[in-house]
Design an enzyme around this catalytic site. Structure first.
Site, PDB file in Angstrom:
ATOM      1  N   ARG A  17      39.791  50.355  40.194  1.00  0.00           N
ATOM      2  CA  ARG A  17      38.388  49.916  40.087  1.00  0.00           C
ATOM      3  C   ARG A  17      38.185  48.597  40.864  1.00  0.00           C
ATOM      4  O   ARG A  17      37.617  48.602  41.946  1.00  0.00           O
ATOM      5  CB  ARG A  17      37.999  49.755  38.604  1.00  0.00           C
ATOM      6  CG  ARG A  17      36.484  49.723  38.362  1.00  0.00           C
ATOM      7  CD  ARG A  17      35.800  48.400  38.682  1.00  0.00           C
ATOM      8  NE  ARG A  17      36.370  47.283  37.957  1.00  0.00           N
ATOM      9  CZ  ARG A  17      36.049  46.019  38.205  1.00  0.00           C
ATOM     10  NH1 ARG A  17      35.171  45.708  39.150  1.00  0.00           N
ATOM     11  NH2 ARG A  17      36.607  45.038  37.530  1.00  0.00           N
ATOM     12  N   ASP A  18      38.695  47.513  40.334  1.00  0.00           N
ATOM     13  CA  ASP A  18      38.498  46.211  40.984  1.00  0.00           C
ATOM     14  C   ASP A  18      39.042  46.248  42.418  1.00  0.00           C
ATOM     15  O   ASP A  18      38.428  45.721  43.344  1.00  0.00           O
ATOM     16  CB  ASP A  18      39.206  45.142  40.143  1.00  0.00           C
ATOM     17  CG  ASP A  18      39.017  43.726  40.657  1.00  0.00           C
ATOM     18  OD1 ASP A  18      38.422  43.560  41.734  1.00  0.00           O
ATOM     19  OD2 ASP A  18      39.472  42.778  40.000  1.00  0.00           O
ATOM     20  N   HIS A 209      43.466  36.825  34.891  1.00  0.00           N
ATOM     21  CA  HIS A 209      43.139  37.642  36.065  1.00  0.00           C
ATOM     22  C   HIS A 209      43.166  36.712  37.282  1.00  0.00           C
ATOM     23  O   HIS A 209      42.217  36.001  37.560  1.00  0.00           O
ATOM     24  CB  HIS A 209      41.750  38.256  35.858  1.00  0.00           C
ATOM     25  CG  HIS A 209      41.292  39.166  36.941  1.00  0.00           C
ATOM     26  ND1 HIS A 209      41.069  40.514  36.733  1.00  0.00           N
ATOM     27  CD2 HIS A 209      40.995  38.956  38.248  1.00  0.00           C
ATOM     28  CE1 HIS A 209      40.650  41.077  37.861  1.00  0.00           C
ATOM     29  NE2 HIS A 209      40.588  40.137  38.794  1.00  0.00           N
ATOM     30  N   HIS A 211      43.778  35.703  41.385  1.00  0.00           N
ATOM     31  CA  HIS A 211      43.718  36.161  42.773  1.00  0.00           C
ATOM     32  C   HIS A 211      44.679  35.292  43.578  1.00  0.00           C
ATOM     33  O   HIS A 211      44.839  34.105  43.278  1.00  0.00           O
ATOM     34  CB  HIS A 211      42.294  36.021  43.323  1.00  0.00           C
ATOM     35  CG  HIS A 211      41.382  37.124  42.874  1.00  0.00           C
ATOM     36  ND1 HIS A 211      40.186  37.399  43.468  1.00  0.00           N
ATOM     37  CD2 HIS A 211      41.514  38.043  41.889  1.00  0.00           C
ATOM     38  CE1 HIS A 211      39.607  38.425  42.867  1.00  0.00           C
ATOM     39  NE2 HIS A 211      40.386  38.832  41.899  1.00  0.00           N
ATOM     40  N   CYS A 242      36.516  40.056  46.442  1.00  0.00           N
ATOM     41  CA  CYS A 242      35.220  39.918  45.790  1.00  0.00           C
ATOM     42  C   CYS A 242      34.153  39.759  46.858  1.00  0.00           C
ATOM     43  O   CYS A 242      34.235  38.846  47.671  1.00  0.00           O
ATOM     44  CB  CYS A 242      35.235  38.712  44.856  1.00  0.00           C
ATOM     45  SG  CYS A 242      33.641  38.426  44.085  1.00  0.00           S
ATOM     46  N   ASN A 251      43.634  40.660  44.637  1.00  0.00           N
ATOM     47  CA  ASN A 251      44.061  40.382  43.272  1.00  0.00           C
ATOM     48  C   ASN A 251      45.547  40.069  43.318  1.00  0.00           C
ATOM     49  O   ASN A 251      46.243  40.433  44.265  1.00  0.00           O
ATOM     50  CB  ASN A 251      43.864  41.649  42.425  1.00  0.00           C
ATOM     51  CG  ASN A 251      42.414  41.935  42.149  1.00  0.00           C
ATOM     52  OD1 ASN A 251      41.741  41.158  41.492  1.00  0.00           O
ATOM     53  ND2 ASN A 251      41.919  43.054  42.658  1.00  0.00           N
TER      54      ASN A 251
HETATM   55 MG    MG Z   1      39.804  40.680  40.771  1.00  0.00          MG
END
Ligand code: MG
Length: 309
Positions: A17-18, A209, A211, A242, A251
């Site tokens: 997803r991300d 989370h 990056h 993003c 990520n």
């Molecule tokens: Mg992310």
């Protein structure tokens, strides 16, 4: 160093997803399903699958229903799906989704660019979604973006972070993902933020989370581990970025985290060979190179082409 490290950690795979949502090459549901199945075979127990958004908003996620149908019977794997609003929730419930994720950011400007509302206004959208999901006995994950900095506002406020955390907890969140959206977090910042989080919730409810934009994801992970965090989001091969945060490519890579954890004797339940296979597959479909240093080194070590010199 790391005297109090945990015996095991949970890695939440966000690649499908991300990781994929901003890729302009739209992959078929079958390709994404194979990627998810390979990730599950590698030992990932939580795999964020898709987002129930309008196809015209994010074309890559336009096949949420058909993709979910292809993977929903995977045994022992939790498959959270992002749900932006009540319409998304209806859609997710119709597909039999058992675990949803909602999102907001601590920065008003970031929220406005992303969803056209302020942080406080986003609560009006998210609250009813969470309450209904809670009633339906779904698991709920709450994402918080721009915790360590915003591409538009710069430094963001810890008070606003706590406000979101308390809002999520009040509405039944099982887990809160604390996001370094633009990859600016530092260990000192992490120390102070974890201290604040500890005052309002149990750390087992928090996932970090990170990056790797500035190569800080691993040192930030290590710092978080030392402070009692045992859950981390990551994406296979370091997929993702993003669209609202320029330069925020990647990520934290699942391969990098697995390597780090295993080097410390911390169990992840993940097989690096099978994970590399899953990443190679999806990177091949995208025609992309990996952002993960561990995966790059792994692939180089497997390359048996004779050296020309
Ligand atoms: Mg992310």
């Amino acid at each position: 160093m790391l005297e109090s490290r945990p015996a095991e950690v949970s890695l939440i795979e966000v690649g499908p997803r991300d990781g994929l949502q901003n890729e302009t090459k739209v992959l078929t549901a079958e390709i994404k399903a194979r990627f998810i199945k390979e990730l599950a075979a590698a030992g990932l127990k939580t795999i964020e699958t898709t987002s129930f958004v309008r196809a015209d908003k994010i074309p890559q996620m336009g096949d949420a229903n058909s993709l979910y149908a292809l993977v929903k019977n995977l045994k022992g794997v939790d498959l959270p799906c992002l749900v932006p609003n009540e319409m998304g929730l209806d859609n997710a419930l119709g597909s039999g989704v058992k675990h949803i994720a909602v999102f907001t950011a601590t920065s008003d400007t970031f929220n406005k660019k992303n969803t056209n509302v302020t942080m406080k206004e986003s609560f009006d959208r998210i609250g009813p979604v969470m309450d209904r999901a809670h009633k339906e006995n779904l698991k709920i994950r709450g994402y918080i973006s721009t915790v360590f900095g915003c591409p538009y506002e710069g430094k963001t406020s810890v008070d606003r972070l706590i406000e979101v955390v308390e809002f999520y907890l009040k509405h039944g969140a099982d887990e809160i993902s604390v996001g370094d959206t633009i990859g600016v977090a530092t260990p000192i910042q992490i120390k102070s933020i974890i201290k604040e989080l500890k005052a309002v919730t149990e750390l087992k409810k928090i996932a970090m989370h990170f990056h790797d934009t500035r190569s800080m994801a691993m040192v930030n992970t290590l710092t978080s581990l030392e402070l009692g965090i045992t859950r981390f989001d990551s994406s296979a091969g370091g997929l993702g970025g993003c669209p609202y945060a320029k330069g925020a490519t990647g990520n934290a890579a699942t391969e990098d985290l697995v390597y780090l954890m295993h080097s410390l004797g911390i169990k992840t339940g993940i097989d690096l060979d099978l994970l590399a296979k899953a990443s190679q597959y999806i990177l091949g479909e995208l025609g992309r190179e990996t952002q993960s240093k561990v995966l790059k080194a792994y692939l180089a070590s497997k390359d048996t082409t004779p050296c020309p010199f």
